[in-house]
Design a protein around this motif. Structure first.
Motif, PDB file in Angstrom:
ATOM      1  N   LYS A  56     -26.577 -22.576   6.491  1.00  0.00           N
ATOM      2  CA  LYS A  56     -25.145 -22.886   6.451  1.00  0.00           C
ATOM      3  C   LYS A  56     -24.472 -22.456   7.747  1.00  0.00           C
ATOM      4  N   ASN A  57     -24.830 -21.263   8.214  1.00  0.00           N
ATOM      5  CA  ASN A  57     -24.229 -20.757   9.450  1.00  0.00           C
ATOM      6  C   ASN A  57     -24.566 -21.620  10.646  1.00  0.00           C
ATOM      7  N   GLU A  58     -25.813 -22.037  10.712  1.00  0.00           N
ATOM      8  CA  GLU A  58     -26.239 -22.881  11.828  1.00  0.00           C
ATOM      9  C   GLU A  58     -25.467 -24.196  11.804  1.00  0.00           C
ATOM     10  N   SER A  59     -25.340 -24.788  10.601  1.00  0.00           N
ATOM     11  CA  SER A  59     -24.630 -26.066  10.487  1.00  0.00           C
ATOM     12  C   SER A  59     -23.182 -25.931  10.917  1.00  0.00           C
ATOM     13  N   LEU A  60     -22.559 -24.856  10.454  1.00  0.00           N
ATOM     14  CA  LEU A  60     -21.155 -24.606  10.795  1.00  0.00           C
ATOM     15  C   LEU A  60     -21.002 -24.439  12.299  1.00  0.00           C
ATOM     16  N   CYS A  61     -21.915 -23.648  12.863  1.00  0.00           N
ATOM     17  CA  CYS A  61     -21.891 -23.392  14.297  1.00  0.00           C
ATOM     18  C   CYS A  61     -22.030 -24.702  15.071  1.00  0.00           C
ATOM     19  N   VAL A  62     -22.947 -25.543  14.646  1.00  0.00           N
ATOM     20  CA  VAL A  62     -23.166 -26.821  15.339  1.00  0.00           C
ATOM     21  C   VAL A  62     -21.913 -27.692  15.301  1.00  0.00           C
ATOM     22  N   ASP A  63     -21.307 -27.794  14.116  1.00  0.00           N
ATOM     23  CA  ASP A  63     -20.109 -28.629  13.994  1.00  0.00           C
ATOM     24  C   ASP A  63     -19.014 -28.145  14.940  1.00  0.00           C
ATOM     25  N   ARG A  64     -18.814 -26.839  14.947  1.00  0.00           N
ATOM     26  CA  ARG A  64     -17.773 -26.263  15.808  1.00  0.00           C
ATOM     27  C   ARG A  64     -18.125 -26.423  17.271  1.00  0.00           C
ATOM     28  N   CYS A  65     -19.415 -26.278  17.550  1.00  0.00           N
ATOM     29  CA  CYS A  65     -19.892 -26.400  18.928  1.00  0.00           C
ATOM     30  C   CYS A  65     -19.598 -27.793  19.476  1.00  0.00           C
ATOM     31  N   VAL A  66     -19.877 -28.817  18.683  1.00  0.00           N
ATOM     32  CA  VAL A  66     -19.641 -30.191  19.136  1.00  0.00           C
ATOM     33  C   VAL A  66     -18.163 -30.434  19.373  1.00  0.00           C
ATOM     34  N   SER A  67     -17.348 -29.941  18.448  1.00  0.00           N
ATOM     35  CA  SER A  67     -15.911 -30.120  18.582  1.00  0.00           C
ATOM     36  C   SER A  67     -15.404 -29.462  19.856  1.00  0.00           C
ATOM     37  N   LYS A  68     -15.849 -28.241  20.115  1.00  0.00           N
ATOM     38  CA  LYS A  68     -15.409 -27.531  21.324  1.00  0.00           C
ATOM     39  C   LYS A  68     -15.928 -28.183  22.588  1.00  0.00           C
ATOM     40  N   TYR A  69     -17.127 -28.725  22.505  1.00  0.00           N
ATOM     41  CA  TYR A  69     -17.696 -29.390  23.670  1.00  0.00           C
ATOM     42  C   TYR A  69     -16.830 -30.572  24.083  1.00  0.00           C
ATOM     43  N   PHE A  70     -16.379 -31.333  23.085  1.00  0.00           N
ATOM     44  CA  PHE A  70     -15.506 -32.469  23.366  1.00  0.00           C
ATOM     45  C   PHE A  70     -14.199 -32.002  23.994  1.00  0.00           C
ATOM     46  N   ASP A  71     -13.634 -30.941  23.437  1.00  0.00           N
ATOM     47  CA  ASP A  71     -12.388 -30.413  24.001  1.00  0.00           C
ATOM     48  C   ASP A  71     -12.611 -29.928  25.426  1.00  0.00           C
ATOM     49  N   ALA A  72     -13.728 -29.245  25.638  1.00  0.00           N
ATOM     50  CA  ALA A  72     -14.039 -28.752  26.981  1.00  0.00           C
ATOM     51  C   ALA A  72     -14.172 -29.920  27.952  1.00  0.00           C
ATOM     52  N   ASN A  73     -14.766 -31.005  27.467  1.00  0.00           N
ATOM     53  CA  ASN A  73     -14.943 -32.207  28.274  1.00  0.00           C
ATOM     54  C   ASN A  73     -13.594 -32.720  28.770  1.00  0.00           C
ATOM     55  N   VAL A  74     -12.628 -32.775  27.861  1.00  0.00           N
ATOM     56  CA  VAL A  74     -11.288 -33.237  28.214  1.00  0.00           C
ATOM     57  C   VAL A  74     -10.626 -32.268  29.198  1.00  0.00           C
ATOM     58  N   GLN A  75     -10.727 -30.967  28.894  1.00  0.00           N
ATOM     59  CA  GLN A  75     -10.125 -29.951  29.767  1.00  0.00           C
ATOM     60  C   GLN A  75     -10.641 -30.045  31.188  1.00  0.00           C
ATOM     61  N   VAL A  76     -11.953 -30.092  31.309  1.00  0.00           N
ATOM     62  CA  VAL A  76     -12.565 -30.142  32.635  1.00  0.00           C
ATOM     63  C   VAL A  76     -12.183 -31.440  33.336  1.00  0.00           C
ATOM     64  N   GLY A  77     -12.134 -32.515  32.582  1.00  0.00           N
ATOM     65  CA  GLY A  77     -11.726 -33.792  33.148  1.00  0.00           C
ATOM     66  C   GLY A  77     -10.319 -33.723  33.708  1.00  0.00           C
ATOM     67  N   ASN A  78      -9.430 -33.094  32.960  1.00  0.00           N
ATOM     68  CA  ASN A  78      -8.052 -32.925  33.423  1.00  0.00           C
ATOM     69  C   ASN A  78      -7.985 -32.059  34.677  1.00  0.00           C
ATOM     70  N   SER A  79      -8.768 -30.985  34.692  1.00  0.00           N
ATOM     71  CA  SER A  79      -8.800 -30.118  35.875  1.00  0.00           C
ATOM     72  C   SER A  79      -9.257 -30.888  37.094  1.00  0.00           C
ATOM     73  N   MET A  80     -10.273 -31.695  36.908  1.00  0.00           N
ATOM     74  CA  MET A  80     -10.787 -32.484  38.028  1.00  0.00           C
ATOM     75  C   MET A  80      -9.713 -33.422  38.542  1.00  0.00           C
ATOM     76  N   GLN A  81      -8.975 -34.015  37.611  1.00  0.00           N
ATOM     77  CA  GLN A  81      -7.908 -34.926  38.011  1.00  0.00           C
ATOM     78  C   GLN A  81      -6.852 -34.208  38.819  1.00  0.00           C
ATOM     79  N   SER A  82      -6.419 -33.030  38.334  1.00  0.00           N
ATOM     80  CA  SER A  82      -5.327 -32.343  39.036  1.00  0.00           C
ATOM     81  C   SER A  82      -5.793 -31.772  40.372  1.00  0.00           C
ATOM     82  N   VAL A  83      -7.021 -31.299  40.434  1.00  0.00           N
ATOM     83  CA  VAL A  83      -7.536 -30.835  41.716  1.00  0.00           C
ATOM     84  C   VAL A  83      -7.621 -32.003  42.682  1.00  0.00           C
TER      85      VAL A  83
END
Lengths: 94, 89
Positions: A56-83
């Protein structure tokens, strides 16, 4: 894509260019997916494999990990744009 | 990305299938490497111990299930992202 009011034919994108574009996009998504699988495995699993199914813990971790990865993707993309735009006047379009 | 017409889609499908095959082989070799590194560390013999075999099975199963889960989450997150992008236009 055509330029209304300018007359003349719209520039044609060749089949080859379209396929190359589609392939590049597919490659990017595939790379992202593979990196995501590896990253989240590294972060969510330890090496003593007590069973084959996901806990259960692994599954939960994976779900959260994917969600954060997507958010990180957007964040980094925005940083690249502003730089990229910091050398120009005015703000970028959002 | 420009839309592909039907003929182009068919051509693209061939490219996709080739990539899927390559990706599958990549998955296989990476998985062997991963599970070997995690599970096989006893070289007092040249045969896998039963402990190592069990570990390899679990390792592979766990990774594949993990990969599957990431796949479905990926689709979900991607859909969310698309919806957000459309909503902000």
């Amino acid at each position: 894509m055509s330029f209304f009011g300018l007359g003349g034919a719209a520039p044609q994108v060749s089949t080859e260019q379209k396929l190359k574009g589609a392939e590049a996009e597919l490659d990017m998504i595939t790379t992202m997916f593979n990196q995501l699988v590896d990253s989240c495995h590294r972060k969510c699993f330890d090496k003593n494999y007590s069973e084959g199914s996901l806990t259960k813990n692994e599954s939960l971790c994976v779900d959260r990990c994917v969600s954060k990865y997507f958010d990180a993707n957007v964040q980094v993309g925005n940083s690249m744009q502003s730089v990229g735009q910091s050398g120009t006047l005015g703000r970028g379009l959002k | 990305m420009d839309q592909l017409n039907y003929k182009e889609q068919q051509e693209f499908q061939k490219i996709v299938e080739q990539k899927q095959m390559n990706d599958f082989m990549r998955l296989y070799t990476n998985l062997v490497d991963r599970c070997f590194n995690d599970c096989v560390n006893d070289f007092t013999s040249d045969k896998l111990t039963s402990r190592e075999e069990t570990c390899l099975n679990r390792c592979a199963e766990k990774f594949l299930k993990h990969s599957e889960r990431v796949g479905s989450q990926f689709q979900e997150q991607n859909q969310k992202l698309m919806d957000q992008m459309r909503g902000s236009k």
